[in-house]
Write a protein that holds these residues in place. Structure first.
Motif, PDB file in Angstrom:
ATOM      1  N   LEU A   1       0.837  -1.211   0.000  1.00  0.00           N
ATOM      2  CA  LEU A   1       0.000   0.000   0.000  1.00  0.00           C
ATOM      3  C   LEU A   1       0.866   1.254   0.000  1.00  0.00           C
ATOM      4  CD1 LEU A   1      -2.725  -1.167   2.529  1.00  0.00           C
ATOM      5  CD2 LEU A   1      -3.029  -0.813   0.072  1.00  0.00           C
ATOM      6  N   VAL A   2       2.075   1.146   0.545  1.00  0.00           N
ATOM      7  CA  VAL A   2       3.045   2.235   0.482  1.00  0.00           C
ATOM      8  C   VAL A   2       4.351   1.697  -0.069  1.00  0.00           C
ATOM      9  CG1 VAL A   2       1.964   3.408   2.448  1.00  0.00           C
ATOM     10  CG2 VAL A   2       3.964   1.947   2.834  1.00  0.00           C
ATOM     11  N   SER A   3       5.167   2.599  -0.573  1.00  0.00           N
ATOM     12  CA  SER A   3       6.474   2.216  -1.134  1.00  0.00           C
ATOM     13  C   SER A   3       7.573   3.023  -0.450  1.00  0.00           C
ATOM     14  CB  SER A   3       6.493   2.474  -2.645  1.00  0.00           C
ATOM     15  OG  SER A   3       5.472   1.741  -3.284  1.00  0.00           O
ATOM     16  N   VAL A   4       8.799   2.496  -0.547  1.00  0.00           N
ATOM     17  CA  VAL A   4       9.951   3.142   0.078  1.00  0.00           C
ATOM     18  C   VAL A   4      10.685   3.974  -0.969  1.00  0.00           C
ATOM     19  CG1 VAL A   4      12.044   2.769   1.446  1.00  0.00           C
ATOM     20  CG2 VAL A   4      10.182   1.119   1.550  1.00  0.00           C
ATOM     21  N   SER A   5      11.052   5.182  -0.594  1.00  0.00           N
ATOM     22  CA  SER A   5      11.812   6.053  -1.496  1.00  0.00           C
ATOM     23  C   SER A   5      13.181   5.450  -1.784  1.00  0.00           C
ATOM     24  CB  SER A   5      11.977   7.439  -0.858  1.00  0.00           C
ATOM     25  OG  SER A   5      12.914   8.202  -1.581  1.00  0.00           O
ATOM     26  N   LYS A   6      13.591   5.502  -3.054  1.00  0.00           N
ATOM     27  CA  LYS A   6      14.907   4.976  -3.434  1.00  0.00           C
ATOM     28  C   LYS A   6      16.027   5.827  -2.855  1.00  0.00           C
ATOM     29  CE  LYS A   6      13.409   2.772  -7.724  1.00  0.00           C
ATOM     30  NZ  LYS A   6      13.476   2.793  -9.199  1.00  0.00           N
ATOM     31  N   ASN A   7      15.766   7.124  -2.695  1.00  0.00           N
ATOM     32  CA  ASN A   7      16.798   8.048  -2.211  1.00  0.00           C
ATOM     33  C   ASN A   7      16.891   8.086  -0.691  1.00  0.00           C
ATOM     34  OD1 ASN A   7      17.320   8.836  -4.887  1.00  0.00           O
ATOM     35  ND2 ASN A   7      15.616  10.289  -4.838  1.00  0.00           N
ATOM     36  N   ASN A   8      15.759   7.759  -0.026  1.00  0.00           N
ATOM     37  CA  ASN A   8      15.738   7.820   1.437  1.00  0.00           C
ATOM     38  C   ASN A   8      14.976   6.618   1.978  1.00  0.00           C
ATOM     39  OD1 ASN A   8      15.510   8.352   4.138  1.00  0.00           O
ATOM     40  ND2 ASN A   8      14.553  10.363   3.909  1.00  0.00           N
ATOM     41  N   PRO A   9      15.672   5.603   2.482  1.00  0.00           N
ATOM     42  CA  PRO A   9      15.008   4.368   2.938  1.00  0.00           C
ATOM     43  C   PRO A   9      14.045   4.579   4.109  1.00  0.00           C
ATOM     44  CG  PRO A   9      17.335   4.365   3.549  1.00  0.00           C
ATOM     45  CD  PRO A   9      17.148   5.529   2.650  1.00  0.00           C
ATOM     46  N   ASN A  10      14.096   5.752   4.743  1.00  0.00           N
ATOM     47  CA  ASN A  10      13.199   6.043   5.867  1.00  0.00           C
ATOM     48  C   ASN A  10      11.955   6.824   5.422  1.00  0.00           C
ATOM     49  OD1 ASN A  10      14.868   4.843   7.884  1.00  0.00           O
ATOM     50  ND2 ASN A  10      16.234   6.617   7.723  1.00  0.00           N
ATOM     51  N   HIS A  11      11.873   7.106   4.117  1.00  0.00           N
ATOM     52  CA  HIS A  11      10.732   7.886   3.615  1.00  0.00           C
ATOM     53  C   HIS A  11       9.775   6.978   2.837  1.00  0.00           C
ATOM     54  CE1 HIS A  11       8.375  11.161   2.046  1.00  0.00           C
ATOM     55  NE2 HIS A  11       8.559  10.726   0.809  1.00  0.00           N
ATOM     56  N   TYR A  12       8.500   7.013   3.214  1.00  0.00           N
ATOM     57  CA  TYR A  12       7.467   6.202   2.558  1.00  0.00           C
ATOM     58  C   TYR A  12       6.458   7.109   1.859  1.00  0.00           C
ATOM     59  CZ  TYR A  12       9.131   2.284   5.423  1.00  0.00           C
ATOM     60  OH  TYR A  12       9.897   1.308   6.004  1.00  0.00           O
ATOM     61  N   TYR A  13       5.871   6.595   0.784  1.00  0.00           N
ATOM     62  CA  TYR A  13       4.833   7.341   0.073  1.00  0.00           C
ATOM     63  C   TYR A  13       3.755   6.368  -0.416  1.00  0.00           C
ATOM     64  CZ  TYR A  13       7.392   5.597  -4.015  1.00  0.00           C
ATOM     65  OH  TYR A  13       8.004   4.784  -4.929  1.00  0.00           O
ATOM     66  N   ASP A  14       2.554   6.900  -0.685  1.00  0.00           N
ATOM     67  CA  ASP A  14       1.450   6.062  -1.158  1.00  0.00           C
ATOM     68  C   ASP A  14       1.804   5.415  -2.491  1.00  0.00           C
ATOM     69  OD1 ASP A  14       0.105   6.966   1.029  1.00  0.00           O
ATOM     70  OD2 ASP A  14      -1.512   7.970  -0.048  1.00  0.00           O
ATOM     71  N   THR A  15       1.563   4.122  -2.600  1.00  0.00           N
ATOM     72  CA  THR A  15       1.822   3.401  -3.860  1.00  0.00           C
ATOM     73  C   THR A  15       0.791   3.773  -4.919  1.00  0.00           C
ATOM     74  OG1 THR A  15       2.780   1.531  -2.664  1.00  0.00           O
ATOM     75  CG2 THR A  15       2.025   1.110  -4.909  1.00  0.00           C
ATOM     76  N   PHE A  16      -0.470   3.844  -4.508  1.00  0.00           N
ATOM     77  CA  PHE A  16      -1.568   4.125  -5.443  1.00  0.00           C
ATOM     78  C   PHE A  16      -1.920   5.608  -5.374  1.00  0.00           C
ATOM     79  CE2 PHE A  16      -2.073  -0.316  -4.067  1.00  0.00           C
ATOM     80  CZ  PHE A  16      -2.029  -0.954  -5.301  1.00  0.00           C
ATOM     81  N   VAL A  17      -1.670   6.308  -6.460  1.00  0.00           N
ATOM     82  CA  VAL A  17      -1.926   7.754  -6.519  1.00  0.00           C
ATOM     83  C   VAL A  17      -2.731   8.068  -7.780  1.00  0.00           C
ATOM     84  CG1 VAL A  17      -0.834  10.029  -6.700  1.00  0.00           C
ATOM     85  CG2 VAL A  17       0.219   8.265  -5.267  1.00  0.00           C
TER      86      VAL A  17
ATOM     87  N   ILE B   1      17.545  -8.837   6.343  1.00  0.00           N
ATOM     88  CA  ILE B   1      16.290  -8.967   5.584  1.00  0.00           C
ATOM     89  C   ILE B   1      15.970  -7.707   4.789  1.00  0.00           C
ATOM     90  CG2 ILE B   1      13.774  -9.184   5.819  1.00  0.00           C
ATOM     91  CD1 ILE B   1      14.323 -11.216   8.089  1.00  0.00           C
ATOM     92  N   LYS B   2      16.065  -6.546   5.418  1.00  0.00           N
ATOM     93  CA  LYS B   2      15.708  -5.298   4.725  1.00  0.00           C
ATOM     94  C   LYS B   2      16.651  -5.023   3.555  1.00  0.00           C
ATOM     95  CE  LYS B   2      12.182  -4.645   7.167  1.00  0.00           C
ATOM     96  NZ  LYS B   2      10.884  -4.979   6.555  1.00  0.00           N
ATOM     97  N   GLU B   3      17.920  -5.398   3.718  1.00  0.00           N
ATOM     98  CA  GLU B   3      18.889  -5.233   2.628  1.00  0.00           C
ATOM     99  C   GLU B   3      18.524  -6.152   1.461  1.00  0.00           C
ATOM    100  OE1 GLU B   3      21.817  -3.369   0.748  1.00  0.00           O
ATOM    101  OE2 GLU B   3      21.264  -2.909   2.818  1.00  0.00           O
ATOM    102  N   ALA B   4      18.140  -7.376   1.783  1.00  0.00           N
ATOM    103  CA  ALA B   4      17.740  -8.337   0.741  1.00  0.00           C
ATOM    104  C   ALA B   4      16.489  -7.849   0.009  1.00  0.00           C
ATOM    105  CB  ALA B   4      17.484  -9.704   1.372  1.00  0.00           C
ATOM    106  N   GLU B   5      15.539  -7.282   0.763  1.00  0.00           N
ATOM    107  CA  GLU B   5      14.278  -6.822   0.171  1.00  0.00           C
ATOM    108  C   GLU B   5      14.514  -5.742  -0.880  1.00  0.00           C
ATOM    109  OE1 GLU B   5       9.825  -5.362   1.590  1.00  0.00           O
ATOM    110  OE2 GLU B   5      11.504  -5.182   2.982  1.00  0.00           O
TER     111      GLU B   5
END
Length: 606
Positions: A195-211, A481-485
């Motif tokens: 439902l949300v995705s992780v920013s490629k530039n900032n792993p601590n920043h999330y945004y809505d997947t469906f916009v 795990i998070k690195e693998a993801e």
């Protein structure tokens, strides 16, 4: 705990078939839909002309009107097969491929918690999208006019919007995050469900997947929202975006609209299988309620198993373009393997059923339905490049040789012989010669495929070895795990059981211990196997992860490259109208894949 146990039991009972068990030993008479009469196992009913036990396979219950015996599949196994409750549960789990490893757990397992929380999150998200669609300003106008305008342009009525729970994801990068956060849902859990995705530039920043997308909730047969499909309305790619795979959502086994269609499928004893959300909705809009859709994927064995729970009769209605015909022919082989009875709806006037219903009415569809053709006629007709009287000997032989693989998928020898007779008559060839050639070719193909499979197994085994090694490494070192993801998406894991384990591991947070990881796998035998290799996976763990990332990605590139070469043989390309351009295109594909692999190995010692 009681509620959870009832949930587990209901989940198990919804996935098993009582009639499938009874028909092995007793006379069964089909009364239509999922209703049957069966010779009663509980009294001497064997010589009766009319069996006296009524079975509703949808509800999974039986009642004998002679001796009064009644119950469900568990009752039958306990009273007739002398199984304990636990033995009955384990038997049903093994027979119908349902995971019951945590069924009798004294405490709520991590997997159960994730499953229940996933359902809650998707339900809240579904309500959020639904409310947005009908949001109005102070003047009573729809707030999101573009969404309303799109649905009007597709002629989707309010009744269908409500029935399918269609909604809207607003043009905001954090509207859903804020709404779910208010319901005390963590961004990590939102991310697990896609439902949300992780920013490629900032792993601590999330945004809505469906916009800015029309949202189609994917609801299973138990009315649980398991995922979403979002349709772009501003031209942004991809046009359709699905939820990522999770513990509750498997795209290859999901059928859109099954929650609404299942009772109609059983009543009519037939399913109309289409592709995608809009074809399904178009059918239901016209009162064709036994239609379900795949989610933009090829029809799989999992789809076939799901369909067979409700009916054995399938009407295939895929797109009429070249890709749709190719998909239909592939689907035919898959569905025939499960002994399903297949007919084809040949939509010639338009590309698909959604487009068909924008031009024609229900009466025209009924005419089309009454003209449906058997699968073997469809296959033969799709192979013909000219009328049969004008076919040369070599052209007829090519049609026949291409037809053999479909015959291989037919389980009934009687049906196979009847099809051979029909096709021989249609093509005006000798039936006995056709039959002999098929049997000879069938044996050669089986022998050849055995040799080929031996070679393939070595490559496949290598890929599975790396996938299994990844699970071992992550389970013993959850900090990775998070690195693998970030590097390995779920779809890169090809083996079903390994993918399931990987999805479960991805649900863990950064603080998880190896004990948490082994528990969440839900398989004590596998957990013990992993623990036995602890020493092997405790040193140089970062180097090992990097190596496995490269091996797994490299294996996927090799598979894609092989697929390009196998599906587009030089012979076929040269015979096509745009032979040279097609060869160039395939060469470009292979070149790009080679470049990807080269880039992958840059800086690596592998």
């Amino acid at each position: 705990m009681d509620n959870l146990f009832i949930e587990k039991l209901n989940n198990l009972l919804s996935r098993v078939s009582l009639i499938d068990i009874l028909r092995e030993r007793y006379k069964v008479v089909h009364r239509g839909g999922n209703k049957y009469t069966v010779q009663c196992p509980f009294h001497k009913d064997g010589q009766e002309t009319n069996p006296s036990m009524s079975v509703d396979d949808d509800k999974g219950v039986y009642k004998c009107f002679t001796c009064g015996a009644k119950g469900n599949v568990i009752t039958y196994l306990k009273e007739k097969e002398n199984k304990s409750f636990k033995e009955a549960v384990q038997y049903l789990g093994n027979r119908f491929s349902v995971d019951v490893s945590d069924f009798f757990s004294a405490k709520t397992s991590q997997k159960d918690k994730i499953y229940l929380e996933s359902r809650r999150i998707n339900r809240i998200a579904c309500n959020f999208f639904g409310k947005n669609l009908f949001l109005k300003d102070k003047d009573g106008n729809y707030f999101y006019k573009e969404a309303e305008k799109y649905l009007k342009s597709r002629k989707i009525p309010f009744s269908i919007i409500k029935e399918f729970k269609i909604g809207y994801a607003p043009p905001s990068w954090n509207a859903l995050i804020n709404s779910l956060t208010e319901n005390k849902i963590t961004v990590n859990n939102m991310n697990i469900l896609g439902l949300v995705s992780v920013s490629k530039n900032n792993p601590n920043h999330y945004y809505d997947t469906f916009v800015n997308r029309i949202m189609f909730p994917i609801i299973n047969e138990r009315e649980e929202v398991i995922g979403f499909g979002g349709r772009s309305i501003d031209g942004k790619e991809p046009k359709y975006l699905n939820s990522k795979e999770s513990l509750i959502f498997k795209k290859k086994s999901s059928l859109y609209g099954i929650n609404i269609a299942k009772s109609h499928i059983m009543k009519q004893d037939e399913v109309i299988l289409v592709e995608g959300y809009m074809d399904t909705i178009a059918c239901h809009k016209m009162g064709i309620k036994n239609a379900v859709g795949t989610l933009g994927t090829a029809i799989t064995e999992e789809h076939a198993k799901e369909i067979k729970r409700y009916t054995k009769n399938v009407l295939l209605a895929l797109d009429s373009d070249e890709a749709g015909i190719k998909a239909a022919k592939s689907a035919i082989i898959t569905l025939l393997k499960f002994d399903l009875k297949l007919t084809i709806l040949s939509v010639q006037e338009t590309k698909d059923l959604d487009e068909f219903f924008t031009v024609y009415d229900r009466n025209r569809f009924d005419i089309l339905y009454n003209s449906k053709i058997d699968w073997y006629n469809f296959v033969i007709d799709s192979e013909l490049k000219k009328d049969i009287p004008f076919l040369s000997i070599s052209e007829k032989l090519e049609v026949i040789n291409n037809f053999y693989k479909y015959l291989d998928a037919v389980s009934s020898e009687t049906e196979k012989q009847m099809i051979i007779s029909y096709v021989a008559s249609k093509l005006n060839i000798d039936k006995e010669a056709f039959k002999k050639d098929y049997l000879k070719t069938h044996k050669v193909n089986r022998y050849g495929s055995d040799i080929k499979n031996d070679k393939k197994i070595k490559n496949i085994d290598n890929n599975f070895y790396y996938e299994n090694s990844l699970i071992y490494l992550l389970a013993l070192n959850p900090s990775l795990i998070k690195e693998a993801e970030k590097e390995i998406s779920v779809d890169l894991i090809k083996k079903d059981i390994t993918r399931e384990f990987y999805i479960r591991l991805l649900t863990l947070n950064k603080e998880a211990s190896s004990e948490d990881a082994l528990t969440i796998l839900g398989n004590e035998h596998i957990a013990n196997q992993i623990l036995s290799k602890k020493k092997l996976y405790s040193e140089n763990i970062y180097e090992k992860l990097e190596e496995l990332i490269i091996k797994i990605k490299s294996g996927c590139i090799d598979s894609k490259r092989k697929e390009v070469l196998e599906n587009n043989s030089l012979n076929n390309i040269l015979q096509s109208n745009d032979g040279f351009e097609a060869i160039c295109e395939k060469a470009r594909e292979i070149h790009l894949l080679n470049k990807q692999k080269e880039k992958l190995h840059q800086g690596s010692d592998l």
